[in-house]
Design a protein around this motif. Sequence first.
Motif, PDB file in Angstrom:
ATOM      1  N   LEU A 116     -12.596   8.414 -52.822  1.00 37.57           N
ATOM      2  CA  LEU A 116     -12.091   9.590 -53.542  1.00 37.57           C
ATOM      3  C   LEU A 116     -11.669   9.230 -54.964  1.00 37.57           C
ATOM      4  O   LEU A 116     -11.935   9.982 -55.906  1.00 37.57           O
ATOM      5  CB  LEU A 116     -10.913  10.196 -52.778  1.00 37.57           C
ATOM      6  CG  LEU A 116     -11.242  10.864 -51.439  1.00 37.57           C
ATOM      7  CD1 LEU A 116      -9.981  11.309 -50.736  1.00 37.57           C
ATOM      8  CD2 LEU A 116     -12.192  12.045 -51.651  1.00 37.57           C
ATOM      9  N   ASP A 117     -11.021   8.081 -55.105  1.00 37.94           N
ATOM     10  CA  ASP A 117     -10.603   7.637 -56.446  1.00 37.94           C
ATOM     11  C   ASP A 117     -11.802   7.383 -57.344  1.00 37.94           C
ATOM     12  O   ASP A 117     -11.798   7.746 -58.528  1.00 37.94           O
ATOM     13  CB  ASP A 117      -9.753   6.365 -56.342  1.00 37.94           C
ATOM     14  CG  ASP A 117      -8.335   6.651 -55.879  1.00 37.94           C
ATOM     15  OD1 ASP A 117      -7.948   7.837 -55.878  1.00 37.94           O
ATOM     16  OD2 ASP A 117      -7.616   5.694 -55.537  1.00 37.94           O
ATOM     17  N   LEU A 118     -12.822   6.753 -56.782  1.00 36.71           N
ATOM     18  CA  LEU A 118     -14.023   6.476 -57.568  1.00 36.71           C
ATOM     19  C   LEU A 118     -14.696   7.770 -58.029  1.00 36.71           C
ATOM     20  O   LEU A 118     -15.103   7.907 -59.185  1.00 36.71           O
ATOM     21  CB  LEU A 118     -15.007   5.648 -56.750  1.00 36.71           C
ATOM     22  CG  LEU A 118     -14.865   4.129 -56.802  1.00 36.71           C
ATOM     23  CD1 LEU A 118     -15.867   3.485 -55.867  1.00 36.71           C
ATOM     24  CD2 LEU A 118     -15.028   3.591 -58.204  1.00 36.71           C
ATOM     25  N   LEU A 119     -14.808   8.708 -57.113  1.00 35.10           N
ATOM     26  CA  LEU A 119     -15.456   9.975 -57.448  1.00 35.10           C
ATOM     27  C   LEU A 119     -14.630  10.791 -58.425  1.00 35.10           C
ATOM     28  O   LEU A 119     -15.168  11.484 -59.290  1.00 35.10           O
ATOM     29  CB  LEU A 119     -15.703  10.783 -56.168  1.00 35.10           C
ATOM     30  CG  LEU A 119     -16.744  10.202 -55.204  1.00 35.10           C
ATOM     31  CD1 LEU A 119     -16.729  10.952 -53.885  1.00 35.10           C
ATOM     32  CD2 LEU A 119     -18.135  10.251 -55.828  1.00 35.10           C
ATOM     33  N   LYS A 120     -13.306  10.717 -58.316  1.00 36.39           N
ATOM     34  CA  LYS A 120     -12.420  11.484 -59.184  1.00 36.39           C
ATOM     35  C   LYS A 120     -12.402  10.918 -60.599  1.00 36.39           C
ATOM     36  O   LYS A 120     -12.396  11.662 -61.574  1.00 36.39           O
ATOM     37  CB  LYS A 120     -11.001  11.487 -58.600  1.00 36.39           C
ATOM     38  CG  LYS A 120     -10.006  12.311 -59.386  1.00 36.39           C
ATOM     39  CD  LYS A 120      -8.701  12.460 -58.607  1.00 36.39           C
ATOM     40  CE  LYS A 120      -8.077  11.103 -58.331  1.00 36.39           C
ATOM     41  NZ  LYS A 120      -6.778  11.227 -57.631  1.00 36.39           N
ATOM     42  N   GLU A 121     -12.395   9.581 -60.708  1.00 35.53           N
ATOM     43  CA  GLU A 121     -12.303   8.955 -62.021  1.00 35.53           C
ATOM     44  C   GLU A 121     -13.624   9.056 -62.793  1.00 35.53           C
ATOM     45  O   GLU A 121     -13.651   9.422 -63.949  1.00 35.53           O
ATOM     46  CB  GLU A 121     -11.895   7.481 -61.877  1.00 35.53           C
ATOM     47  CG  GLU A 121     -10.459   7.300 -61.404  1.00 35.53           C
ATOM     48  CD  GLU A 121     -10.133   5.847 -61.143  1.00 35.53           C
ATOM     49  OE1 GLU A 121     -11.003   4.987 -61.425  1.00 35.53           O
ATOM     50  OE2 GLU A 121      -9.022   5.564 -60.665  1.00 35.53           O
ATOM     51  N   ASP A 122     -14.692   8.685 -62.134  1.00 33.72           N
ATOM     52  CA  ASP A 122     -15.983   8.671 -62.826  1.00 33.72           C
ATOM     53  C   ASP A 122     -17.085   8.521 -61.786  1.00 33.72           C
ATOM     54  O   ASP A 122     -17.241   7.459 -61.191  1.00 33.72           O
ATOM     55  CB  ASP A 122     -16.034   7.512 -63.828  1.00 33.72           C
ATOM     56  CG  ASP A 122     -17.334   7.498 -64.619  1.00 33.72           C
ATOM     57  OD1 ASP A 122     -18.130   8.445 -64.459  1.00 33.72           O
ATOM     58  OD2 ASP A 122     -17.554   6.549 -65.391  1.00 33.72           O
ATOM     59  N   ALA A 123     -17.822   9.579 -61.573  1.00 29.46           N
ATOM     60  CA  ALA A 123     -18.871   9.556 -60.544  1.00 29.46           C
ATOM     61  C   ALA A 123     -20.144   8.851 -61.015  1.00 29.46           C
ATOM     62  O   ALA A 123     -21.114   8.760 -60.275  1.00 29.46           O
ATOM     63  CB  ALA A 123     -19.199  10.980 -60.121  1.00 29.46           C
ATOM     64  N   SER A 124     -20.137   8.356 -62.245  1.00 25.83           N
ATOM     65  CA  SER A 124     -21.334   7.696 -62.770  1.00 25.83           C
ATOM     66  C   SER A 124     -21.656   6.393 -62.032  1.00 25.83           C
ATOM     67  O   SER A 124     -22.762   5.870 -62.136  1.00 25.83           O
ATOM     68  CB  SER A 124     -21.166   7.402 -64.270  1.00 25.83           C
ATOM     69  OG  SER A 124     -20.102   6.500 -64.490  1.00 25.83           O
ATOM     70  N   TRP A 125     -20.661   5.857 -61.290  1.00 23.04           N
ATOM     71  CA  TRP A 125     -20.893   4.632 -60.532  1.00 23.04           C
ATOM     72  C   TRP A 125     -21.873   4.859 -59.380  1.00 23.04           C
ATOM     73  O   TRP A 125     -22.498   3.917 -58.896  1.00 23.04           O
ATOM     74  CB  TRP A 125     -19.575   4.112 -59.940  1.00 23.04           C
ATOM     75  CG  TRP A 125     -19.021   5.024 -58.888  1.00 23.04           C
ATOM     76  CD1 TRP A 125     -18.175   6.060 -59.071  1.00 23.04           C
ATOM     77  CD2 TRP A 125     -19.320   4.997 -57.495  1.00 23.04           C
ATOM     78  NE1 TRP A 125     -17.904   6.683 -57.883  1.00 23.04           N
ATOM     79  CE2 TRP A 125     -18.594   6.052 -56.894  1.00 23.04           C
ATOM     80  CE3 TRP A 125     -20.122   4.189 -56.681  1.00 23.04           C
ATOM     81  CZ2 TRP A 125     -18.649   6.318 -55.532  1.00 23.04           C
ATOM     82  CZ3 TRP A 125     -20.176   4.460 -55.316  1.00 23.04           C
ATOM     83  CH2 TRP A 125     -19.444   5.509 -54.760  1.00 23.04           C
ATOM     84  N   ALA A 126     -21.986   6.128 -58.927  1.00 24.88           N
ATOM     85  CA  ALA A 126     -22.765   6.443 -57.727  1.00 24.88           C
ATOM     86  C   ALA A 126     -24.259   6.435 -58.006  1.00 24.88           C
ATOM     87  O   ALA A 126     -24.977   7.400 -57.746  1.00 24.88           O
ATOM     88  CB  ALA A 126     -22.323   7.789 -57.159  1.00 24.88           C
TER      89      ALA A 126
END
Length: 285
Positions: free
Chosen positions: A212-222
């Motif tokens: 959730l933290d990753l998606l909230k901060e910056d979803a470009s990692w996905a």
Amino acid sequence: MTWLETVIIAIVEGLTEFLPVSSTGHMIITQNLLGIQQGDPFVHAFTFIIQFGAILSVVCLYWKRFFVFDNTPAPADSSLLQRLKHRFYFYWLLIVGVLPAIIIGLLAKKSGLLDWLLDSVLVVAIMLVVGGIFMLYCDKLFNKGSESNKVNESRAFKIGLYQCISVIPGVSRSMATIVGGMTQGLTRQKAAEFSFFLAVPTMAGATLLDLLDLLKEDASWATAHNITMLLLGCAVAFVVALLAMKWFVAFLTKYGFKAFGYYRIIVGGIILVLLLTGHSLAMVD
């Protein structure tokens, strides 16, 4: 991260998740040896998420405990809540045990302490040595468990409190919870098994929070590459952990913690010497 780096880290995770040597600490050391950039949000998340892959091996190995419920009759005068608690008592103990970790983990994450600790290989090395020294003596201090003692709400909660210490990389969640169980009169085998069970909701929550933290901060990692790395890491960690867990229970029951204590002291000592003499752990700068 490359395919090879992902596989190496996942193997390290699978081997160390259930051993009292700190899987997080070993992954941080491995990442430094491989020259992987520390402080990157995806690297932090990867460190936690692949641990969940290893934890799923517990559900596979002990599936009867997770999916077979208590069908014995509850007291006739019990309320609906009491009857539910009776039938799902195993899950109730896990809820009680994981509560301290939820509170402490959230506080550590929101304060930024957790991210700082994950970037510090020095903290890992110090805690490996300190924990190793403790493990040389903990068998004599706490090895008074009885087969008649079982995990109840009070013991589950106290073991959960011990688990909170493992927010510090290098402490080892496995060591903290097993020792916590032994202080409550459980045998080494029972303490180890409850440590495995408690890891499931603990790591499931940590994994969900990181996603959730990753998606909230910056979803470009996905990216397709990163998602593939996560899936590969989880799969490798699952298989390796499944093999390591069976061996660990047998070894711990027979020999105790001392061998792991010496291992921790040696590894932590080597890293401390390297760091204090100004050397980098990275094999490739």
